[in-house]
Design an enzyme around this catalytic site. Structure first.
Site, PDB file in Angstrom:
ATOM      1  N   SER A  12       0.839  -1.208   0.000  1.00  0.00           N
ATOM      2  CA  SER A  12       0.000   0.000   0.000  1.00  0.00           C
ATOM      3  C   SER A  12       0.871   1.255   0.000  1.00  0.00           C
ATOM      4  O   SER A  12       0.407   2.348  -0.314  1.00  0.00           O
ATOM      5  CB  SER A  12      -0.853   0.016   1.262  1.00  0.00           C
ATOM      6  OG  SER A  12       0.006   0.024   2.396  1.00  0.00           O
ATOM      7  N   CYS A 183       3.839  -5.976  10.120  1.00  0.00           N
ATOM      8  CA  CYS A 183       3.498  -5.046   9.032  1.00  0.00           C
ATOM      9  C   CYS A 183       4.833  -4.701   8.388  1.00  0.00           C
ATOM     10  O   CYS A 183       5.812  -4.417   9.093  1.00  0.00           O
ATOM     11  CB  CYS A 183       2.836  -3.790   9.595  1.00  0.00           C
ATOM     12  SG  CYS A 183       2.704  -2.446   8.403  1.00  0.00           S
ATOM     13  N   HIS A 185       5.875  -2.195   6.975  1.00  0.00           N
ATOM     14  CA  HIS A 185       6.390  -0.845   7.247  1.00  0.00           C
ATOM     15  C   HIS A 185       7.301  -0.820   8.482  1.00  0.00           C
ATOM     16  O   HIS A 185       8.161   0.051   8.598  1.00  0.00           O
ATOM     17  CB  HIS A 185       5.227   0.133   7.507  1.00  0.00           C
ATOM     18  CG  HIS A 185       4.590   0.665   6.267  1.00  0.00           C
ATOM     19  ND1 HIS A 185       3.749  -0.083   5.479  1.00  0.00           N
ATOM     20  CD2 HIS A 185       4.661   1.902   5.677  1.00  0.00           C
ATOM     21  CE1 HIS A 185       3.334   0.668   4.461  1.00  0.00           C
ATOM     22  NE2 HIS A 185       3.870   1.867   4.561  1.00  0.00           N
TER      23      HIS A 185
END
Ligand code: DGL
Length: 262
Positions: A12, A183, A185
């Site tokens: 994303s 995640c 990130h």
């Protein structure tokens, strides 16, 4: 498959770069095409069906237009729901990333922390992973979109506010001895998370395992050559100049635009 396979990496936002870095360290000779669906960011707060439709359309379009040989869904939030559909539509390998609950549980003495997006911690897939692999160790879950934003900001050169990080991670402080970065990130702010949780907490992510999996799926020919790297976003990214500056040392040419057409 030749040594010049073209690998598609999907996320994303910039989180998938943490996975890209692990893969490229092992396989620099390959071509890499990175796409981030920033138009629908953050995925951790996106409706299930919207997410599945977007990932499916974008990946299928990319595979067709960029002659992709292997797809990496470098996003836990997406991987926990899109992999079966994607695999049924594509004839090339699709590698996903899911929280490293199993290795973390094997290493924990006390309790495992799972730090992920709000969506990932509610997914049935995640709860199944915990039921199957948590080895009767307690698993404490923390879902935060702000942590994802902090990683986006850091990559663009903005400093991380450690006091804010401490407030977010407070529920995990002192209670877990191993924390899963669930995640993609979060490896981008690993040093800061480590600082806040303390050196005694072991941080585990899935990047290295994904790189091994990708490598095992490709037939490699040794080459000194460095492949091409290009990167696409579904809408113009914020602080595009700062982002391109951070992407350049990773080998990427400036972000190109690739709008979603459903
Ligand atoms: N990087 C993603 C993940 O691994 C998602 C972040 C987001 O868009 O919420 O879950």
């Amino acid at each position: 498959m030749s040594n010049k396979a073209n690998i598609l990496i999907f996320d994303s936002g910039v989180g998938g770069l943490s996975v890209y870095q692990e893969i490229v360290a092992k396989l620099p000779q390959l071509d890499y095409t990175y796409i981030f669906d920033n138009e629908a960011y953050p995925y951790g707060e996106l409706a299930h069906d919207t997410l599945v439709t977007r990932v499916e359309s974008l990946v299928k379009q990319m595979v067709k237009e960029q002659s992709i040989d292997l797809v990496v869904i470098a996003c836990n939030t997406a991987s926990t729901i899109v992999l079966p559909t994607l695999r049924s539509h594509l004839s090339i390998p699709v590698v996903g990333v899911v929280p490293a609950i199993k290795p973390a549980s094997n290493m924990a003495n006390k309790a495992v922390g799972l730090i992920a997006t709000p969506a990932t911690i509610t997914r049935e897939y995640t709860h199944d992973l915990i039921r199957s692999f948590a080895q009767s160790k307690p698993v404490e879950m923390l879902g935060s979109t702000r942590l994802v934003d902090i990683a986006e900001e850091k990559l663009r050169g903005n400093p991380v506010d450690l006091l804010e990080l401490e407030r977010i991670l407070k529920p995990m402080q002192g209670s877990v001895d191993v924390a899963v970065l669930g995640c993609t990130h979060f490896p981008l702010i690993k040093d800061e998370i480590q600082y806040v949780l303390g050196e005694s907490v072991l941080l585990v992510d899935s990047g290295e395992a994904i790189a091994r999996r990708v490598s095992s799926l490709l037939e490699m020919v040794d080459s000194e050559e460095i492949g091409e790297r290009q990167i696409f976003s579904t809408t113009p990214p914020w602080e595009e100049g700062a982002l391109n500056q951070a992407l350049s040392p990773l080998g990427f040419t400036p972000v190109q635009h690739f709008p979603l057409t459903i």
